[in-house]
Each structure stands twice: as C-alpha cells, then as structure tokens.
Design a protein around this motif. Structure first.
Motif, PDB file in Angstrom:
ATOM      1  N   GLN A 125      89.513  30.224  43.252  1.00 45.99           N
ATOM      2  CA  GLN A 125      89.410  31.369  43.778  1.00 45.99           C
ATOM      3  C   GLN A 125      88.502  32.520  42.727  1.00 45.99           C
ATOM      4  OE1 GLN A 125      92.506  33.126  46.294  1.00 45.99           O
ATOM      5  NE2 GLN A 125      91.505  35.293  45.869  1.00 45.99           N
ATOM      6  N   GLN A 126      88.969  32.566  41.784  1.00 46.61           N
ATOM      7  CA  GLN A 126      88.406  33.654  40.882  1.00 46.61           C
ATOM      8  C   GLN A 126      87.069  33.124  40.414  1.00 46.61           C
ATOM      9  OE1 GLN A 126      90.768  33.444  37.383  1.00 46.61           O
ATOM     10  NE2 GLN A 126      92.600  34.300  38.622  1.00 46.61           N
ATOM     11  N   SER A 127      86.575  31.775  40.566  1.00 49.54           N
ATOM     12  CA  SER A 127      85.150  31.332  39.972  1.00 49.54           C
ATOM     13  C   SER A 127      84.376  31.848  41.149  1.00 49.54           C
ATOM     14  CB  SER A 127      85.440  29.794  39.870  1.00 49.54           C
ATOM     15  OG  SER A 127      84.062  29.492  39.324  1.00 49.54           O
ATOM     16  N   LEU A 128      84.779  31.459  42.574  1.00 50.74           N
ATOM     17  CA  LEU A 128      83.891  31.877  43.567  1.00 50.74           C
ATOM     18  C   LEU A 128      83.963  33.147  43.982  1.00 50.74           C
ATOM     19  CD1 LEU A 128      85.730  29.658  46.369  1.00 50.74           C
ATOM     20  CD2 LEU A 128      83.395  29.479  45.425  1.00 50.74           C
ATOM     21  N   GLU A 129      84.761  34.221  43.266  1.00 49.80           N
ATOM     22  CA  GLU A 129      84.711  35.555  43.426  1.00 49.80           C
ATOM     23  C   GLU A 129      83.560  35.967  42.198  1.00 49.80           C
ATOM     24  OE1 GLU A 129      88.508  36.693  42.509  1.00 49.80           O
ATOM     25  OE2 GLU A 129      89.350  36.854  44.479  1.00 49.80           O
ATOM     26  N   LYS A 130      83.715  35.335  41.077  1.00 47.83           N
ATOM     27  CA  LYS A 130      82.400  35.546  40.218  1.00 47.83           C
ATOM     28  C   LYS A 130      81.172  35.022  40.853  1.00 47.83           C
ATOM     29  CE  LYS A 130      80.854  33.833  35.755  1.00 47.83           C
ATOM     30  NZ  LYS A 130      81.221  33.004  34.521  1.00 47.83           N
ATOM     31  N   ALA A 131      81.173  34.090  41.820  1.00 53.52           N
ATOM     32  CA  ALA A 131      79.732  33.564  42.484  1.00 53.52           C
ATOM     33  C   ALA A 131      79.172  34.776  42.922  1.00 53.52           C
ATOM     34  CB  ALA A 131      80.007  32.421  42.940  1.00 53.52           C
ATOM     35  N   VAL A 132      79.993  35.169  44.153  1.00 50.54           N
ATOM     36  CA  VAL A 132      79.754  36.325  45.032  1.00 50.54           C
ATOM     37  C   VAL A 132      79.396  37.472  44.213  1.00 50.54           C
ATOM     38  CG1 VAL A 132      80.660  35.082  46.946  1.00 50.54           C
ATOM     39  CG2 VAL A 132      82.166  36.979  45.771  1.00 50.54           C
ATOM     40  N   ASN A 133      80.081  37.847  43.357  1.00 46.81           N
ATOM     41  CA  ASN A 133      79.678  38.985  42.407  1.00 46.81           C
ATOM     42  C   ASN A 133      78.251  38.922  41.770  1.00 46.81           C
ATOM     43  OD1 ASN A 133      81.963  40.415  42.968  1.00 46.81           O
ATOM     44  ND2 ASN A 133      83.170  39.651  41.248  1.00 46.81           N
ATOM     45  N   ILE A 134      77.788  37.726  41.150  1.00 50.45           N
ATOM     46  CA  ILE A 134      76.557  37.637  40.700  1.00 50.45           C
ATOM     47  C   ILE A 134      75.561  37.510  41.901  1.00 50.45           C
ATOM     48  CG2 ILE A 134      75.187  35.822  39.450  1.00 50.45           C
ATOM     49  CD1 ILE A 134      77.870  34.647  38.144  1.00 50.45           C
ATOM     50  N   TYR A 135      75.856  36.917  42.889  1.00 51.92           N
ATOM     51  CA  TYR A 135      74.880  36.790  43.916  1.00 51.92           C
ATOM     52  C   TYR A 135      75.467  37.312  45.452  1.00 51.92           C
ATOM     53  CZ  TYR A 135      71.520  34.558  47.043  1.00 51.92           C
ATOM     54  OH  TYR A 135      70.792  34.187  47.953  1.00 51.92           O
ATOM     55  N   PRO A 136      75.561  38.437  45.828  1.00 51.66           N
ATOM     56  CA  PRO A 136      76.148  39.049  46.978  1.00 51.66           C
ATOM     57  C   PRO A 136      75.843  38.224  48.294  1.00 51.66           C
ATOM     58  CG  PRO A 136      75.872  40.866  45.550  1.00 51.66           C
ATOM     59  CD  PRO A 136      74.975  39.461  45.084  1.00 51.66           C
ATOM     60  N   ARG A 137      74.636  37.632  48.387  1.00 53.53           N
ATOM     61  CA  ARG A 137      74.254  37.096  49.705  1.00 53.53           C
ATOM     62  C   ARG A 137      74.389  35.526  49.322  1.00 53.53           C
ATOM     63  NH1 ARG A 137      71.608  39.805  53.036  1.00 53.53           N
ATOM     64  NH2 ARG A 137      70.857  37.799  53.889  1.00 53.53           N
ATOM     65  N   TYR A 138      75.263  35.067  48.704  1.00 53.88           N
ATOM     66  CA  TYR A 138      75.551  33.684  48.833  1.00 53.88           C
ATOM     67  C   TYR A 138      76.644  33.196  49.609  1.00 53.88           C
ATOM     68  CZ  TYR A 138      76.023  29.425  45.546  1.00 53.88           C
ATOM     69  OH  TYR A 138      75.658  28.088  44.852  1.00 53.88           O
ATOM     70  N   ALA A 139      75.958  32.870  50.917  1.00 53.32           N
ATOM     71  CA  ALA A 139      76.840  32.602  51.962  1.00 53.32           C
ATOM     72  C   ALA A 139      77.899  31.726  51.929  1.00 53.32           C
ATOM     73  CB  ALA A 139      75.877  32.323  53.301  1.00 53.32           C
ATOM     74  N   ILE A 140      77.528  30.540  51.341  1.00 56.36           N
ATOM     75  CA  ILE A 140      78.345  29.252  51.285  1.00 56.36           C
ATOM     76  C   ILE A 140      79.576  29.647  50.510  1.00 56.36           C
ATOM     77  CG2 ILE A 140      76.885  28.260  49.237  1.00 56.36           C
ATOM     78  CD1 ILE A 140      77.899  25.536  50.628  1.00 56.36           C
TER      79      ILE A 140
END
Length: 378
Positions: free
Chosen positions: A201-216
C-alpha cells in the motif's frame, strides 16, 4: 422470495481481479479437456510446455494480466496468466489430477495413446485463448501450432478492443506514467505476492504521489484498502481512478461491489449503468450486478432485461447465477414455466451444495405456484 445480494464479489475475480494476482491459478483445478504430454523412448513422461506472448493491436504491452485458457471441445480451463510483460508459459498435462468430475473422454482428442511423431490428432479439438474483459483475440488452433509433442512457443496473441466499446480494463494514463511511478507500482505487486500488504500500500501511495493521474495505481490502492476494510479510503481511491480516467472499467466494478456490500441498490444500478454505457459487451459481471440491483429494487422488468443482456455477453458462461437471477425475476412476473426452466439450467451448471440447496428450494416454490396458477390459466 428473499432479496439477493450475496455474490457480487466472486464475479469480480473475472472482471476486476487485482493486477497483482499470481502468475498461476491457485486451488483445485476445474474439470477440463485433457491435453497430452510426450513420453521418451523408455516410456517416462517428458513435460510439454506451451509459451507465447499477449500484446495489443498496436504492438504495445498489456498492463493487466490476461488469462490463458485452453478449450478442448466443450471443456475449458484457465492454465495460467500473463506476466507484467504479457508473456506466459505452462505445462500441458496429460490430464488434470484429483478431479471430482470425470474429464472429457480421451477419444475426443484423437485416441488415448499419443505418438511423439505427430501431435496433430491429439490437439485436433483444442484451442488456446487469451481472455481479458473488453477485448477479443483470435484463438490459436493447437493442432496447427504444434507439429510435434514437444515444448512450443506459439508466438504472439493479439488483443483487440471489442468494437464500439470505450470502457476498458486498460487505462490510457498508464502510458504516460514516469519510470519512478511505474517502478513503485511494480514493487507493490512484488510486495503483495509476499503478503506484505502494508508495504504494498505504501508503494502504491508513492506511485500516485509521483503521478496523480495514474488510474491503475489508484484502483489497486483502492483494492488493497477495500481488502483491509478501509471503505472510506477505498471509495476515495476508486473515485480518484475515475477522475484520472473515466473510461477505466475496474473502479466502476469495485464501487458497484462496495454498494452491493452495503445493499445500496440505487448506487449499484447507477454505477453499473455508467460502465455498461461505455462497454455493453465486455463486462457480463456488470450486467449481473445491474440485474441484482434492479431485482432488489423490485424493478423486475429491468432485472430481466439486464440478466438477458448479461447472458448474451457471458459467451463462455462464467456466471451461471445469471440464469438463476433471470429465473427469479421471471417468477416475480408470474412467468413460472420459463422461470423454472432457467433455474433448472442453473442447477445443471453448479455443483456448489449451498447454491444447489437454495436453487432447489426456489424451484420447488415456483413449481407450486405454477401448479396453482394452471386452473386460472385454463
């Protein structure tokens, strides 16, 4: 007849399963047609592997795992799933082991003895298919693809979007994801495979913080939050996924599932209506949830229409409870004879003892109502 709302989650495994599922299916194998393996000169079994790659029509990689299915006659089985690059490989077994149900007769595939000289008779009735909601692909005839009973790479299977369909299990925002966001997403998948859900979950939160339009990534974050019973956070993540890509199908299915859980039937109908307006053919599970919502709202005409549309979309009959739901809706409309037939059809397709007991009780009640109505009909 009591309301129905118990079985939405199971169908999500077909239409909205997590992108981080294991590369091979788990649990006891399901009955399927037998696929041969070769033997060497001394009679010992030599494993035969089938491999290949699934790609999109433009040659790009798929960002979701496609199921690899064998179909031998009327017997179908998911053998494996593609990896993050679309590649797959599985061992073609002589016959599934430890099955509760008899598999198809070996004569269907050219006889019970297979020669290493030619595999064409053995594979004559078998196809290999790539299955991904919202897409279609030309099946591979294995008799043509394999000239000998030996490990074979069948090449590329191309997925094409279903015509005139906008909703998809693939998101266009994935193509624009920065490398750092992609790596965080991939790391989350590896962590989840090791059952490290908090770290994933923390890694996914990092992904959307880097790229807020990362729908998947938003959708996968919502799925983990849902599995951890954090409904408010999951709702937010799924809504963010749709804000990033309104044509991405998975968040709709998860939002509908959450509404099923809380028996918010108007929301179930509203959310699935939006997805089905984008793609009516690619998501039979959405039709099932839509019909379930209408049924529990006492909209039996609408429930019947959605169930019938769902049965058209569910060409491989992955959701047999569609028949059951249609039967219940028809019974509510006093169409007892077709209602009974649809429930009988459901009983022919399910071996689950709880489902069978429930359906038999409903069938007995419908048959009583049908008998009682016969004098009035005459």
């Amino acid at each position: 007849m009591r309301s129905i709302f118990l079985y939405g989650f199971a169908l999500l495994s077909l239409s909205a399963s997590g992108a981080f599922s294991q590369a091979r299916p788990t649990g006891r194998p399901q009955p399927s047609g037998s696929i041969p393996s070769s033997t060497d000169t001394f009679g010992s079994r030599q494993p035969v592997y089938i491999s290949g790659q699934v790609i999109l029509a433009d040659g790009s990689k798929i960002s979701e795992r496609a199921a690899i299915q064998t179909a031998c006659g009327d017997r179908k089985r998911i053998e494996t799933y593609t990896d993050s690059s679309g590649n797959f490989s599985f061992e073609a077994k002589t016959r599934p082991e430890n099955l509760d149900t008899q598999t198809a007769d070996m004569s269907t595939f050219g006889g019970g003895t297979f020669s290493g000289r030619s595999s064409a008779p053995a594979w004559q009735n078998c196809e290999l298919r790539a299955v991904l909601s919202g897409f279609t692909a030309q099946p591979i005839m294995l008799a043509t693809a394999m000239s000998r009973l030996q490990s074979t790479n069948i090449g590329k299977i191309t997925l094409k979007p279903i015509a005139n369909a906008e909703g998809s299990v693939l998101s266009v925002t994935t193509l624009a994801a920065p490398d750092a966001a992609r790596k965080a997403m991939e790391k989350a998948g590896e962590l989840e495979k090791r059952n490290k859900l908090d770290e994933a979950q923390q890694s996914l939160e990092k992904a959307v913080n880097i790229y807020p339009r990362y729908a998947i990534a938003w959708s996968e974050l919502g799925r983990l939050q849902y599995l951890k019973h954090d409904r408010a956070a999951a709702q937010h993540s799924f809504e963010q996924a749709l804000a990033a890509d309104s044509k991405y199908a998975k968040p709709y299915l998860w939002l509908a599932q959450m509404a099923v859980d809380s028996q918010e039937w108007p929301t179930v109908v509203e959310v699935t209506d939006k997805l089905l307006a984008l793609n009516a053919a690619g998501f039979p599970g959405a039709w099932f949830l839509n019909a379930t919502g209408h049924y529990n709202l006492q909209n039996f005409d609408a429930a019947e229409r959605s169930a019938r549309e769902g049965m058209k979309a569910d060409v491989d009959h992955h959701i047999p409870r569609m028949e059951y739901l249609l039967g219940l809706a028809l019974a509510k409309k006093a169409d007892f004879a077709p209602a009974a037939e649809h429930i009988r059809q459901f009983l022919r397709s399910t071996t689950n003892p709880v489902e069978r007991a429930e359906a038999k009780a409903q069938l007995a009640q419908i048959e009583q109502l049908m008998t009682a109505s016969e004098p009035a009909q005459k």
